[in-house]
Design an enzyme around this catalytic site. Structure first.
Site, short mmCIF file in Angstrom:
data_model
loop_
_atom_site.label_atom_id
_atom_site.label_comp_id
_atom_site.label_asym_id
_atom_site.label_seq_id
_atom_site.Cartn_x
_atom_site.Cartn_y
_atom_site.Cartn_z
N ALA A 51 0.99 17.40 -8.30
CA ALA A 51 -0.42 17.78 -8.12
C ALA A 51 -1.31 17.47 -9.32
CB ALA A 51 -0.49 19.25 -7.72
N ASP A 237 1.57 22.88 -5.59
CA ASP A 237 0.54 21.92 -5.20
C ASP A 237 -0.79 22.60 -4.92
OD1 ASP A 237 3.16 20.42 -4.59
OD2 ASP A 237 1.55 18.94 -4.63
N ASN A 247 4.19 24.33 -2.13
CA ASN A 247 4.95 23.45 -3.04
C ASN A 247 5.93 22.64 -2.21
OD1 ASN A 247 5.49 22.55 -5.75
ND2 ASN A 247 7.45 23.58 -5.61
#
Ligand code: MRU
Length: 346
Positions: A51, A237, A247
């Site tokens: 990310a 994320d 995630n």
């Protein structure tokens, strides 16, 4: 630069150079991005992933887009670049750092005086990059304070220097704690289907002479039962305003297993990963990727062509499973809406 992983995102000779993470660890090669289209492909095709790294890359993508748009039309480049920003936003939907970085750059664009925008935008992108590294070092040290001596840890996916501006989030905590000699064993799971654990986390840690033990994803419960694991440490994320965590797929399973085995569960993420616009994980779009990521390995088929495939690449871990959310602004134990709101105001 200390290690190859620190060269994942470099601005060099007026363009962006990305370490091609699809080829690691067998090949260390780089992709040159001269235009915003190159950046979009690199994000979508996982040349760069993770990310915060996606966010930093997109910020440099705005610089490349502005160069072309300004050359084409100095009078209307601010309007024209909007299409590029929209195209970049669509490259991957789950990691909120992409939107976060583009918003920062859009804000910079609206405050620029007339004239060539490139120097100012480049400086802003470089600041976003450097601030991410700093945030990771800070949250890494915060996270390390939670570990007691002789801890064993498990991490999932790759939340290291490769996945960020540098140093890493989950691996930032692990790096800091390892340097303080608090960690006796680091386990990394393989992270099917893309093998970020096997290919990237193991490579990155060994680059820095940090020993790591790989396990199959399916060995995690046995690891927790037999090896006295202290912490599962993962990145994110996107974290919703109530503390739910998106995630890498498999994170939720680890959180459930950790609860069953009295293993603590840490999420390490900069505040740029916290999305205050959404109430819960239910509002997070989960990216689904191509079937072949599951049915083939390095272009070799490993399953029948006719098999159906479901390939969501992220999942949601409810906040109630999170022992601690570690950010550069501090540690939130048992995160919830009010604690997150308080730290975001700070
Ligand atoms: O599909 P990827 O490799 O981009 O997924 C990455 C992850 O899920 C990471 O854990 C997350 O982005 C945090 S990176 C610091």
């Amino acid at each position: 630069m200390s290690s190859l992983a620190d060269q994942a995102i470099v601005w060099q000779d007026n363009h962006l150079v990305l370490l091609d993470q699809r080829e690691l660890p067998s090949d260390v090669c780089f992709i040159d991005c001269h235009e915003v289209a190159d950046v979009i492909h690199a994000i979508r095709d996982m040349v760069v992933r993770g990310a915060p790294a996606i966010g930093v890359t997109a910020a440099f993508g705005v610089v490349l887009a502005a160069r072309v748009r300004y050359q084409q039309s100095p009078g209307s480049w601010r309007q024209d670049i909007e299409q590029d920003l929209q195209d970049m936003l669509l490259a991957r939907p789950t990691a909120v750092n992409l939107r976060w970085a583009i918003e920062k750059m859009r804000n910079e664009i609206s405050n620029l005086p007339d004239g060539d925008p490139e120097p100012s935008l480049l400086s802003k992108a470089q600041t976003i990059h450097q601030e991410d590294i700093l945030a990771n070092k800070t949250l890494g040290d915060f996270g390390a304070t939670l570990l007691t001596n002789e801890s064993t840890v498990l991490t999932h996916c790759n939340a290291g220097a490769l996945a960020t501006g540098g140093y890493g989030t989950a691996l930032g905590v692990i790096r800091s704690a390892y340097a303080q000699e608090k960690i006796t064993a680091i386990y990394a799971d393989e992270t099917r289907p893309w093998f970020q654990g096997t290919r990237l986390t193991a490579w990155e840690l060994l680059q820095d002479n940090i020993p790591v033990t790989l396990i199959c994803d399916s060995a995690a419960a046995s690891l927790m039962r037999q090896k006295k694991l202290a912490w599962v440490i993962v990145g994110a994320d996107r974290v919703a305003s109530n503390g739910d965590v998106a995630n890498k797929i498999g994170t939720y399973s680890l959180a459930v297993m950790a609860r069953q085995h009295n293993v603590k569960f840490m999420v390490a993420a900069p505040t740029s990963t916290i999305d205050m616009q959404i109430k819960s994980g239910d509002d997070i779009e989960i990216e689904e990727r191509a079937d072949y990521e599951i049915t083939s390995l390095r272009d070799q088929p490993i399953g029948p062509d006719d098999a159906g495939v479901w390939n969501p690449v992220f999942d949601i871990t409810p906040a109630e499973f999170v022992t601690a959310l570690v950010t550069e602004k501090g540690v939130i134990k048992a995160p919830n809406s009010s604690k997150i709101e308080a730290i975001m105001k700070y």
